[in-house]
Design a protein around this motif. Structure first.
Motif, PDB file in Angstrom:
ATOM      1  N   ALA A  96      -2.353  11.645   1.174  1.00 34.85           N
ATOM      2  CA  ALA A  96      -3.205  10.706   1.911  1.00 34.85           C
ATOM      3  C   ALA A  96      -3.663   9.579   1.001  1.00 34.85           C
ATOM      4  O   ALA A  96      -3.650   8.402   1.383  1.00 34.85           O
ATOM      5  N   PHE A  97      -4.068   9.900  -0.211  1.00 29.18           N
ATOM      6  CA  PHE A  97      -4.462   8.869  -1.166  1.00 29.18           C
ATOM      7  C   PHE A  97      -3.305   7.941  -1.468  1.00 29.18           C
ATOM      8  O   PHE A  97      -3.480   6.726  -1.599  1.00 29.18           O
ATOM      9  N   HIS A  98      -2.093   8.500  -1.578  1.00 31.92           N
ATOM     10  CA  HIS A  98      -0.924   7.679  -1.911  1.00 31.92           C
ATOM     11  C   HIS A  98      -0.691   6.596  -0.862  1.00 31.92           C
ATOM     12  O   HIS A  98      -0.367   5.454  -1.192  1.00 31.92           O
ATOM     13  N   LEU A  99      -0.879   6.937   0.419  1.00 32.04           N
ATOM     14  CA  LEU A  99      -0.670   5.963   1.477  1.00 32.04           C
ATOM     15  C   LEU A  99      -1.763   4.910   1.515  1.00 32.04           C
ATOM     16  O   LEU A  99      -1.616   3.889   2.176  1.00 32.04           O
ATOM     17  N   THR A 100      -2.861   5.145   0.826  1.00 25.80           N
ATOM     18  CA  THR A 100      -3.917   4.137   0.739  1.00 25.80           C
ATOM     19  C   THR A 100      -3.829   3.359  -0.574  1.00 25.80           C
ATOM     20  O   THR A 100      -4.740   2.604  -0.908  1.00 25.80           O
ATOM     21  N   GLY A 101      -2.735   3.537  -1.309  1.00 22.79           N
ATOM     22  CA  GLY A 101      -2.562   2.810  -2.563  1.00 22.79           C
ATOM     23  C   GLY A 101      -3.030   3.571  -3.778  1.00 22.79           C
ATOM     24  O   GLY A 101      -3.055   3.031  -4.879  1.00 22.79           O
ATOM     25  N   ILE A 102      -3.420   4.829  -3.614  1.00 24.47           N
ATOM     26  CA  ILE A 102      -3.915   5.636  -4.723  1.00 24.47           C
ATOM     27  C   ILE A 102      -3.060   6.892  -4.827  1.00 24.47           C
ATOM     28  O   ILE A 102      -2.837   7.575  -3.832  1.00 24.47           O
ATOM     29  N   CYS A 103      -2.565   7.182  -6.015  1.00 23.52           N
ATOM     30  CA  CYS A 103      -1.823   8.426  -6.199  1.00 23.52           C
ATOM     31  C   CYS A 103      -2.192   9.026  -7.546  1.00 23.52           C
ATOM     32  O   CYS A 103      -2.781   8.375  -8.406  1.00 23.52           O
ATOM     33  N   ALA A 104      -1.885  10.305  -7.697  1.00 19.04           N
ATOM     34  CA  ALA A 104      -2.278  11.016  -8.914  1.00 19.04           C
ATOM     35  C   ALA A 104      -1.214  12.027  -9.293  1.00 19.04           C
ATOM     36  O   ALA A 104      -0.451  12.508  -8.438  1.00 19.04           O
ATOM     37  N   LYS A 105      -1.163  12.363 -10.573  1.00 21.16           N
ATOM     38  CA  LYS A 105      -0.263  13.414 -11.047  1.00 21.16           C
ATOM     39  C   LYS A 105      -0.915  14.109 -12.234  1.00 21.16           C
ATOM     40  O   LYS A 105      -1.746  13.541 -12.944  1.00 21.16           O
ATOM     41  N   LYS A 106      -0.511  15.354 -12.406  1.00 27.72           N
ATOM     42  CA  LYS A 106      -1.061  16.131 -13.510  1.00 27.72           C
ATOM     43  C   LYS A 106      -0.481  15.659 -14.834  1.00 27.72           C
ATOM     44  O   LYS A 106       0.682  15.290 -14.927  1.00 27.72           O
ATOM     45  N   ILE A 107      -1.307  15.655 -15.849  1.00 30.35           N
ATOM     46  CA  ILE A 107      -0.877  15.393 -17.218  1.00 30.35           C
ATOM     47  C   ILE A 107      -1.424  16.527 -18.082  1.00 30.35           C
ATOM     48  O   ILE A 107      -2.271  17.302 -17.613  1.00 30.35           O
ATOM     49  N   PRO A 108      -0.970  16.679 -19.324  1.00 29.31           N
ATOM     50  CA  PRO A 108      -1.361  17.843 -20.123  1.00 29.31           C
ATOM     51  C   PRO A 108      -2.857  18.133 -20.187  1.00 29.31           C
ATOM     52  O   PRO A 108      -3.268  19.272 -20.110  1.00 29.31           O
ATOM     53  N   ARG A 109      -3.693  17.112 -20.296  1.00 36.47           N
ATOM     54  CA  ARG A 109      -5.126  17.377 -20.458  1.00 36.47           C
ATOM     55  C   ARG A 109      -5.950  17.011 -19.234  1.00 36.47           C
ATOM     56  O   ARG A 109      -7.174  16.998 -19.292  1.00 36.47           O
ATOM     57  N   GLY A 110      -5.293  16.714 -18.124  1.00 33.44           N
ATOM     58  CA  GLY A 110      -6.067  16.350 -16.947  1.00 33.44           C
ATOM     59  C   GLY A 110      -5.211  15.763 -15.853  1.00 33.44           C
ATOM     60  O   GLY A 110      -4.208  16.352 -15.451  1.00 33.44           O
ATOM     61  N   VAL A 111      -5.591  14.588 -15.388  1.00 36.40           N
ATOM     62  CA  VAL A 111      -4.889  13.954 -14.275  1.00 36.40           C
ATOM     63  C   VAL A 111      -4.790  12.454 -14.524  1.00 36.40           C
ATOM     64  O   VAL A 111      -5.713  11.854 -15.096  1.00 36.40           O
ATOM     65  N   CYS A 112      -3.655  11.870 -14.124  1.00 35.08           N
ATOM     66  CA  CYS A 112      -3.456  10.422 -14.209  1.00 35.08           C
ATOM     67  C   CYS A 112      -3.525   9.852 -12.794  1.00 35.08           C
ATOM     68  O   CYS A 112      -2.768  10.273 -11.920  1.00 35.08           O
ATOM     69  N   ILE A 113      -4.440   8.938 -12.588  1.00 33.31           N
ATOM     70  CA  ILE A 113      -4.630   8.323 -11.274  1.00 33.31           C
ATOM     71  C   ILE A 113      -4.183   6.872 -11.356  1.00 33.31           C
ATOM     72  O   ILE A 113      -4.607   6.142 -12.259  1.00 33.31           O
ATOM     73  N   SER A 114      -3.335   6.448 -10.422  1.00 31.27           N
ATOM     74  CA  SER A 114      -2.910   5.047 -10.385  1.00 31.27           C
ATOM     75  C   SER A 114      -3.364   4.423  -9.073  1.00 31.27           C
ATOM     76  O   SER A 114      -3.354   5.072  -8.028  1.00 31.27           O
ATOM     77  N   ILE A 115      -3.773   3.165  -9.151  1.00 31.56           N
ATOM     78  CA  ILE A 115      -4.277   2.424  -7.997  1.00 31.56           C
ATOM     79  C   ILE A 115      -3.474   1.139  -7.877  1.00 31.56           C
ATOM     80  O   ILE A 115      -3.487   0.304  -8.782  1.00 31.56           O
ATOM     81  N   SER A 116      -2.756   0.980  -6.778  1.00 33.95           N
ATOM     82  CA  SER A 116      -1.974  -0.236  -6.569  1.00 33.95           C
ATOM     83  C   SER A 116      -2.782  -1.233  -5.747  1.00 33.95           C
ATOM     84  O   SER A 116      -3.644  -0.857  -4.954  1.00 33.95           O
ATOM     85  N   THR A 117      -2.493  -2.514  -5.934  1.00 32.34           N
ATOM     86  CA  THR A 117      -3.188  -3.579  -5.215  1.00 32.34           C
ATOM     87  C   THR A 117      -2.167  -4.419  -4.449  1.00 32.34           C
ATOM     88  O   THR A 117      -1.014  -4.551  -4.856  1.00 32.34           O
ATOM     89  N   ALA A 118      -2.627  -5.008  -3.347  1.00 28.50           N
ATOM     90  CA  ALA A 118      -1.730  -5.817  -2.511  1.00 28.50           C
ATOM     91  C   ALA A 118      -2.547  -6.830  -1.736  1.00 28.50           C
ATOM     92  O   ALA A 118      -3.739  -6.621  -1.471  1.00 28.50           O
ATOM     93  N   PHE A 119      -1.873  -7.934  -1.375  1.00 28.61           N
ATOM     94  CA  PHE A 119      -2.509  -8.972  -0.568  1.00 28.61           C
ATOM     95  C   PHE A 119      -1.652  -9.241   0.656  1.00 28.61           C
ATOM     96  O   PHE A 119      -0.527  -9.718   0.527  1.00 28.61           O
ATOM     97  N   GLN A 120      -2.149  -8.866   1.829  1.00 32.55           N
ATOM     98  CA  GLN A 120      -1.463  -9.102   3.106  1.00 32.55           C
ATOM     99  C   GLN A 120       0.014  -8.700   3.038  1.00 32.55           C
ATOM    100  O   GLN A 120       0.913  -9.465   3.371  1.00 32.55           O
TER     101      GLN A 120
END
Length: 290
Positions: A96-120
């Motif tokens: 659900a987060f991925h479809l709103t421009g936010i996705c996450a994945k596990k990394i060795p010491r925690g989690v990596c969260i990426s946020i994409s941006t877009a204009f129209q």
């Protein structure tokens, strides 16, 4: 005068041809917009589910309890069914987060969260942050611009409400990226119509442009300030225009410019004003020729 009118009419014919090409593009865009609306409807549905779901601290979002990943796995290894349920819930939330421009994945010491941006519908850029699974969670590193209030948001929301933290941070980043995109479009597409370069600050919540507009028979120089007091928005909250000519006709034109910049993205507002000025000039010369 007739020569000038012929030039304007020739320019009008070029604009008409361009308009036909745009109509063909608009048909393709119409089909794309239908698809986008369907995707947005799906996104909104998932957002609604997210809002109804009470998110727990970030450790539980990735199905980890304890001080680190190894400890969490050891605690859960004797309860496989519970772990599977949590993983399934986690995958749904991250999708659900991925479809709103936010996705996450596990990394060795925690989690990596990426946020994409877009204009129209135009993809701009993405930002990331790596979060360590501590108590409380801590942002290890990131590429978030320094003028985004990340530290403040981290203190207020990261440990207690991940959903709110990501939502607010995404609003800040997307609004900034959209304002910067508009400034870049203004300078690259209409720089020749401006007096000097477009002025902006690092957050792009203040844009200053100087340009000429024609009012009746006179050219009037205008200094326009686009002010974005709410930095989670990409439309200005205020537009200030300075002119030396205080005549009624000029003031009326100023109101048109203010409304246009308040309601449209900056580069589209400027383009609309130029088209309106061209059409007004053509009508004026035709009337004079008659």
């Amino acid at each position: 005068m007739l020569s000038h009118l012929e030039q304007l009419e020739a320019h009008a014919r070029v604009l008409a041809l361009e308009q036909k090409e745009k109509q063909a593009e608009q048909e393709n865009l119409r089909k794309m917009r239908i698809k986008i609306q369907q995707l947005r409807a799906r996104r909104d549905e998932l957002k609604a589910k997210l809002n109804a779901y009470t998110l727990k601290p970030i450790e539980e979002i990735i199905s980890i309890q304890g001080k680190d990943i190894q400890t969490g796995l050891q605690e859960e290894e004797n309860n496989l069914s519970v772990l599977q349920v949590r993983v399934k819930n986690t995958e749904g939330i991250l999708q659900a987060f991925h479809l709103t421009g936010i996705c996450a994945k596990k990394i060795p010491r925690g989690v990596c969260i990426s946020i994409s941006t877009a204009f129209q519908g135009i993809y701009l850029e993405y930002y990331y942050l790596n979060v360590a699974l501590r108590q409380p969670p801590v942002i290890m590193n990131h590429n978030i611009p320094v003028f985004i209030p990340l530290k403040e948001l981290e203190k207020q929301h990261l440990a207690s409400n991940l959903k709110q933290f990501l939502s607010i941070l995404s609003q800040h980043l997307n609004a900034y990226a959209c304002r910067r995109y508009q400034a870049e479009q203004l300078q690259s597409r209409f720089g020749a119509r401006l007096f000097g370069p477009l002025e902006k600050n690092s957050l792009c919540n203040l844009l200053i442009l100087n340009y000429n507009t024609k009012v009746e028979e006179s050219h009037v120089q205008i200094k326009t300030q686009l002010i974005y007091s709410d930095i989670t928005r990409w439309l200005p909250t205020d537009v200030k225009i300075n002119v030396e000519d205080l005549s009624a006709s000029v003031q009326e034109q100023i109101k048109i410019h203010q409304t246009m910049f308040l309601e449209k993205p900056a580069h589209k507002a400027f383009e609309a004003l130029l088209i309106e000025e061209e059409e007004s000039m053509i009508q004026h010369f035709r009337a004079a020729a008659e």
